[in-house]
Scaffold this motif. Structure first.
Motif, mmCIF file in Angstrom:
data_model
loop_
_atom_site.group_PDB
_atom_site.id
_atom_site.type_symbol
_atom_site.label_atom_id
_atom_site.label_comp_id
_atom_site.label_asym_id
_atom_site.label_seq_id
_atom_site.Cartn_x
_atom_site.Cartn_y
_atom_site.Cartn_z
ATOM 1 N N SER A 160 0.837 -1.201 0.000
ATOM 2 C CA SER A 160 0.000 0.000 0.000
ATOM 3 C C SER A 160 0.869 1.247 0.000
ATOM 4 C CB SER A 160 -0.915 0.005 1.235
ATOM 5 O OG SER A 160 -1.617 1.231 1.341
ATOM 6 N N PHE A 161 0.400 2.263 -0.733
ATOM 7 C CA PHE A 161 0.986 3.597 -0.649
ATOM 8 C C PHE A 161 -0.172 4.574 -0.865
ATOM 9 C CE2 PHE A 161 3.084 7.472 -2.067
ATOM 10 C CZ PHE A 161 4.109 7.586 -1.143
ATOM 11 N N GLY A 162 -0.831 4.904 0.234
ATOM 12 C CA GLY A 162 -2.024 5.732 0.135
ATOM 13 C C GLY A 162 -3.132 5.036 -0.624
ATOM 14 N N SER A 163 -3.345 3.764 -0.338
ATOM 15 C CA SER A 163 -4.254 2.933 -1.126
ATOM 16 C C SER A 163 -5.646 2.807 -0.515
ATOM 17 C CB SER A 163 -3.645 1.533 -1.310
ATOM 18 O OG SER A 163 -2.362 1.611 -1.869
ATOM 19 N N ASP A 164 -6.046 3.778 0.266
ATOM 20 C CA ASP A 164 -7.330 3.718 0.967
ATOM 21 C C ASP A 164 -8.516 3.458 0.034
ATOM 22 O OD1 ASP A 164 -5.319 5.640 1.937
ATOM 23 O OD2 ASP A 164 -6.586 5.777 3.726
ATOM 24 N N ASP B 36 -8.775 -4.754 -17.606
ATOM 25 C CA ASP B 36 -9.160 -3.506 -16.959
ATOM 26 C C ASP B 36 -10.645 -3.546 -16.628
ATOM 27 O OD1 ASP B 36 -10.590 -2.898 -19.297
ATOM 28 O OD2 ASP B 36 -9.115 -1.465 -20.038
ATOM 29 N N GLU B 37 -11.162 -2.456 -16.103
ATOM 30 C CA GLU B 37 -12.550 -2.454 -15.642
ATOM 31 C C GLU B 37 -13.556 -2.576 -16.781
ATOM 32 O OE1 GLU B 37 -12.505 0.090 -11.583
ATOM 33 O OE2 GLU B 37 -11.769 1.159 -13.362
ATOM 34 N N VAL C 289 1.430 -15.251 -3.299
ATOM 35 C CA VAL C 289 0.594 -14.487 -4.226
ATOM 36 C C VAL C 289 0.957 -13.021 -4.031
ATOM 37 C CG1 VAL C 289 -1.724 -13.907 -4.969
ATOM 38 C CG2 VAL C 289 -1.246 -16.192 -4.073
ATOM 39 N N ILE C 290 1.448 -12.396 -5.072
ATOM 40 C CA ILE C 290 1.947 -11.026 -4.996
ATOM 41 C C ILE C 290 1.134 -10.168 -5.944
ATOM 42 C CG2 ILE C 290 3.935 -9.541 -5.497
ATOM 43 C CD1 ILE C 290 5.689 -12.032 -4.766
ATOM 44 N N GLY C 291 0.568 -9.069 -5.428
ATOM 45 C CA GLY C 291 -0.271 -8.247 -6.300
ATOM 46 C C GLY C 291 -0.429 -6.827 -5.822
ATOM 47 N N ASN C 292 -0.830 -5.969 -6.734
ATOM 48 C CA ASN C 292 -1.123 -4.579 -6.410
ATOM 49 C C ASN C 292 -2.435 -4.473 -5.642
ATOM 50 O OD1 ASN C 292 1.129 -3.920 -7.885
ATOM 51 N ND2 ASN C 292 0.030 -2.931 -9.557
ATOM 52 N N PRO C 293 -2.604 -3.427 -4.838
ATOM 53 C CA PRO C 293 -3.857 -3.269 -4.097
ATOM 54 C C PRO C 293 -5.020 -2.805 -4.959
ATOM 55 C CG PRO C 293 -2.407 -1.416 -3.665
ATOM 56 C CD PRO C 293 -1.608 -2.398 -4.479
ATOM 57 N N ASP C 294 -4.744 -2.340 -6.185
ATOM 58 C CA ASP C 294 -5.837 -1.922 -7.063
ATOM 59 C C ASP C 294 -6.265 -3.054 -7.992
ATOM 60 O OD1 ASP C 294 -3.494 -1.878 -8.496
ATOM 61 O OD2 ASP C 294 -3.717 0.165 -9.261
ATOM 62 N N HIS D 237 -7.678 -5.126 -12.983
ATOM 63 C CA HIS D 237 -6.733 -4.095 -12.552
ATOM 64 C C HIS D 237 -7.328 -2.730 -12.846
ATOM 65 C CE1 HIS D 237 -2.332 -2.435 -12.767
ATOM 66 N NE2 HIS D 237 -2.888 -2.227 -11.595
ATOM 67 N N SER D 238 -7.529 -1.934 -11.802
ATOM 68 C CA SER D 238 -8.178 -0.634 -11.994
ATOM 69 C C SER D 238 -7.207 0.450 -12.406
ATOM 70 C CB SER D 238 -8.909 -0.218 -10.711
ATOM 71 O OG SER D 238 -7.993 -0.017 -9.652
ATOM 72 N N GLY D 239 -5.894 0.240 -12.248
ATOM 73 C CA GLY D 239 -4.939 1.238 -12.701
ATOM 74 C C GLY D 239 -3.938 1.622 -11.642
ATOM 75 N N ALA D 240 -2.912 2.388 -12.072
ATOM 76 C CA ALA D 240 -1.805 2.751 -11.178
ATOM 77 C C ALA D 240 -2.193 3.948 -10.313
ATOM 78 C CB ALA D 240 -0.554 3.052 -12.002
ATOM 79 N N HIS D 241 -3.015 3.710 -9.299
ATOM 80 C CA HIS D 241 -3.540 4.812 -8.489
ATOM 81 C C HIS D 241 -2.462 5.568 -7.749
ATOM 82 C CE1 HIS D 241 -2.895 1.851 -5.359
ATOM 83 N NE2 HIS D 241 -3.004 2.819 -4.487
ATOM 84 N N SER D 242 -1.427 4.887 -7.273
ATOM 85 C CA SER D 242 -0.430 5.526 -6.414
ATOM 86 C C SER D 242 0.540 6.400 -7.188
ATOM 87 C CB SER D 242 0.351 4.464 -5.626
ATOM 88 O OG SER D 242 1.103 3.655 -6.504
#
Length: 284
Positions: free
Chosen positions: A5-9, A115-116, A80-85, A220-225
């Motif tokens: 997470s990096f500001g992944s609220d 993607d979405e 299992v390794i993944g992005n929070p988005d 995957h919703s995208g690179a939010h951070s």
């Protein structure tokens, strides 16, 4: 399962909510936090019944993953390794594990990433070579259909085929822990970008296989951070690309190659910056 997470609220709740249906197994979930916590992320993670692991600062994606792996019990073999988005489809993790268990040489298995809107992202690619690397670096932004970029994104015609691949997108994949730790995990010299390319390259050199398994799907919703500082992220991407290619072509006799690669990457960066400056600020 590990995410960073990096500001992944905004996106983390969807990721956490999708975990239970992704596997019939009992999963250990760790959220490594690269940003100083105001209590929102840690509370969210702990309320979901998962483990919260604060980092000492923004250590980068690979370093945070490595730190989380080091806390896991020795008997856990599948990572299992993944992005929070990401949100994970029902049964996707079990599908990836079954594929990995079919061959002891398989170290990494990646799912179909969409993607979405349901558009498939090219997440299983060949290792950048001298020819494709220079061609893609020079022409990707001014000639999108050039043959070098097409070769780099070689799964656009094979997105529904299970197959071996040079590397898998770090947005989401399954790793055999023994293979991951044999190679020392992610190379922490890559702060962000190309740590997945580098991992796939080293896996191949060590005799392990990276496999694309489209029967498993994640969204995957995208690179939010990174969205708030796209200029810095473009520069970071080019720096990581240069670092990877300089290492791949590191022999003393290959210094002309390194000079050409460096020039090509900086030319591409200059073109991207010029295009962005002419387009002006985005209107939201």
């Amino acid at each position: 399962m590990i995410t960073v997470s990096f500001g992944s609220d905004a996106v983390l709740p969807g990721f956490l909510a999708s975990i239970s249906a992704s596997s019939a197994r009992q999963l250990r979930v760790i959220v490594a936090d690269n940003k100083a916590d105001d209590g929102s992320i840690s509370t969210l993670v702990r309320r979901a019944g998962f483990d919260y692991l604060p980092m000492t600062g923004n250590l980068g994606y690979g370093a945070a993953i490595n730190a989380a792996v080091a806390t896991l019990p020795a008997e856990i073999e599948w990572l299992v390794i993944g992005n929070p988005d990401i949100t994970i489809d029902t049964g996707a993790i079990d599908t990836l594990i079954a594929r990995a268990e079919s061959n002891p040489r398989i170290a990494l298995v990646g799912p179909r990433i969409v993607d979405e809107a349901g558009v498939i992202y090219p997440s299983a690619r060949s290792i950048p070579s001298l020819r494709t690397g220079v061609g893609h670096a020079l022409f990707a932004n001014i000639w999108p259909t050039n043959p070098w970029s097409s070769a780099y994104h070689n799964d656009r015609t094979e997105m529904l085929k299970a197959r071996t691949s040079g590397w898998l997108s770090g947005a989401f994949f399954l790793a055999r822990r023994s293979a991951f730790e044999q190679l020392g995990g992610f190379d922490e010299h890559f702060f962000m970008y190309f740590e997945d390319v580098d991992l796939g390259y080293r896996m191949g050199k060590a005799g392990w296989l990276c496999v694309y398994e489209p029967a498993a799907t994640v969204v995957h919703s995208g690179a939010h951070s990174t969205a708030t500082d796209s200029s810095a992220m473009v520069r970071e991407h080019h720096l990581s690309a240069r670092k990877f290619l300089m290492r791949k072509y590191s022999g003393w006799a290959l210094w002309p190659v390194r000079v050409a690669l460096r020039a090509g990457l900086w030319t591409r960066l200059a073109v991207v910056r010029l295009r962005r400056s002419r387009s002006g600020p985005s209107v939201h």
